[in-house]
Write an enzyme that holds these catalytic residues in place. Structure first.
Site, short mmCIF file in Angstrom:
data_model
loop_
_atom_site.label_atom_id
_atom_site.label_comp_id
_atom_site.label_asym_id
_atom_site.label_seq_id
_atom_site.Cartn_x
_atom_site.Cartn_y
_atom_site.Cartn_z
N SER A 88 12.27 -11.81 21.70
CA SER A 88 13.56 -11.23 22.74
C SER A 88 14.32 -13.35 22.77
O SER A 88 15.20 -12.99 23.80
CB SER A 88 12.47 -12.17 24.95
OG SER A 88 12.06 -12.81 23.97
N THR A 190 14.84 -14.10 28.50
CA THR A 190 15.39 -14.62 27.93
C THR A 190 14.90 -16.26 28.23
O THR A 190 13.39 -16.46 28.75
CB THR A 190 16.11 -15.07 29.12
OG1 THR A 190 17.74 -13.89 28.79
CG2 THR A 190 17.74 -16.03 28.26
N THR A 208 18.98 -16.05 23.92
CA THR A 208 18.55 -15.15 23.91
C THR A 208 18.81 -14.03 23.10
O THR A 208 19.89 -14.24 22.12
CB THR A 208 18.96 -14.01 25.84
OG1 THR A 208 17.81 -12.64 25.24
CG2 THR A 208 19.75 -13.26 25.49
N ARG A 218 27.99 -5.19 23.24
CA ARG A 218 27.08 -5.62 24.48
C ARG A 218 26.64 -7.42 24.72
O ARG A 218 25.75 -7.74 23.83
CB ARG A 218 25.57 -4.77 25.65
CG ARG A 218 25.26 -5.07 26.49
CD ARG A 218 23.98 -6.48 26.73
NE ARG A 218 23.50 -6.57 28.21
CZ ARG A 218 22.43 -7.33 28.42
NH1 ARG A 218 22.13 -8.05 27.23
NH2 ARG A 218 22.20 -7.96 29.78
N THR A 241 17.49 -15.49 34.37
CA THR A 241 16.50 -14.73 33.24
C THR A 241 16.30 -12.79 33.57
O THR A 241 16.60 -12.84 35.00
CB THR A 241 15.32 -14.88 33.22
OG1 THR A 241 14.63 -13.86 31.92
CG2 THR A 241 14.28 -15.11 34.60
N GLY A 242 16.49 -11.78 32.95
CA GLY A 242 16.26 -10.45 33.42
C GLY A 242 17.50 -9.67 33.06
O GLY A 242 18.51 -10.42 32.01
N1 GLY Z 1 18.83 -12.10 30.64
C1 GLY Z 1 19.40 -11.30 29.21
C2 GLY Z 1 19.91 -10.47 28.74
O1 GLY Z 1 20.80 -9.39 30.12
O2 GLY Z 1 20.97 -9.98 27.89
#
Ligand code: GLY
Length: 330
Positions: A88, A190, A208, A218, A241-242
């Protein structure tokens, strides 16, 4: 009387008075109060998820020798970026749905300097490119081909980031032909890392490979100052994070810092930011978001929408994992 609460209690977000120089000066005077100085837990480094333990160790090598928080945060997250087994972040990150590994990262120091890269391909350590953007240009963010060209000009090496493991996972995903990226405690997401150095200065880094199998192009919250990361040396620092889209919608990390400015503890500030995420989204299916915060006193805390978020704290005595409190069970 000077109290901890008085120190971090400035006026509410949006009030111009917050940013007056007289206000900032009085804060600095409070910080130099000898009793408060003694109470500050520093140096300290905190970072998201289990991969934070190893990252913290690299940061600690710098912090424990009196090094700067800025050097510490960069060194810490570089470990995670260069780990091919971490799917990730950085090298070995799961690709987008076209099979391209695209990386997002940002860094911020105690003087509000910041740099970021987004949708960067073929460069193993985007955090170091972000630092170069911060230090060698007048810009804050470079994206895509421009970011790669800049990195190559600065001497970064071109590297294939798609490992065999991640390629196989992507090929399996393609067979199933689903577009259902899930960010949860299994994906580990992340790395956000925040440090307070011996001089009492804060810095943060966030990096990340983003949501697995995302649309090409994106960009999530991680490279966006104020969303994935924010540092205000007079108050504290926060990272997220998330699900990045949900973090961006509430300017997550900036909000956490402002809530601390208004007197909240790091945990309460993260909890309130999570409450905003919950309130602003009708569909919370798979919508995991976690915040981590560190204030000027070396106090830290985290909070997430769903159970499972954890973070690593390295102090002079230990490097340990903490399970964050959360709003709900999966
Ligand atoms: N938090 C990482 C992302 O959404 O790319």
């Amino acid at each position: 009387m000077k109290t901890r609460r008085n120190f971090i209690k400035l006026t509410a977000l949006g009030s111009a008075a917050v940013f007056t120089s007289s206000c900032l000066t009085s804060e600095k005077e409070n910080v130099s109060d000898s009793k408060l100085q003694k109470d500050i837990k520093k140096p300290i480094v905190v970072s998201t998820w289990n991969h934070g333990l190893e990252a913290n160790e690299a940061s600690w090598k710098i912090l424990s020798k009196g090094g700067s928080a800025l050097d510490a945060v960069e060194a810490g997250v570089k470990i995670t970026e260069s780990d091919p087994n971490n799917t990730s972040v950085g090298l070995g990150g799961l690709p987008d749905r076209d099979g391209k590994v695209t990386l997002d990262a940002c860094i911020m120091d105690h003087e509000n300097n910041c740099g970021a890269v987004a949708c960067l391909q073929d460069i193993e350590n985007p955090i170091s490119v972000a630092r170069k953007v911060m230090e060698d240009t007048q810009h804050v963010m470079l994206v895509g081909e421009g970011a790669k060209q800049f990195a190559l000009e600065k001497g970064f090496k071109e590297t294939n980031l798609l490992t065999e493991k991640s390629k196989q996972a992507w090929e399996k995903w393609k067979e199933e032909s689903k577009y259902q990226p899930v960010i949860n405690s299994e994906n580990h997401d992340t790395i956000g890392l925040l440090a307070l150095d011996e001089n009492g200065n804060l810095s943060g880094a966030c990096t990340t490979s983003g949501m697995a199998y995302k649309l090409h192009g994106r960009v999530g919250d991680s490279p966006i100052i104020g969303a994935g990361l924010f540092v205000d040396n007079e108050v504290g620092a926060a990272c997220a994070t998330g699900m990045g889209e949900a973090v961006i919608r509430i300017a997550g990390s900036a909000i956490v810092v402002e809530l601390m400015r208004n007197g909240m503890s790091p945990t309460d500030a993260c909890k309130e930011a999570v409450n905003r995420v919950v309130k602003k989204h009708k569909d919370l299916t798979n919508l995991q978001v976690g915040f981590l915060a560190l204030n000027k006193f070396g106090e830290s805390g985290g909070y997430s929408v769903y159970a499972g978020f954890n973070y690593a704290i390295h102090t002079a005595t230990q490097n340990e994992m903490i399970d964050a409190k959360y709003n709900r069970e999966w």
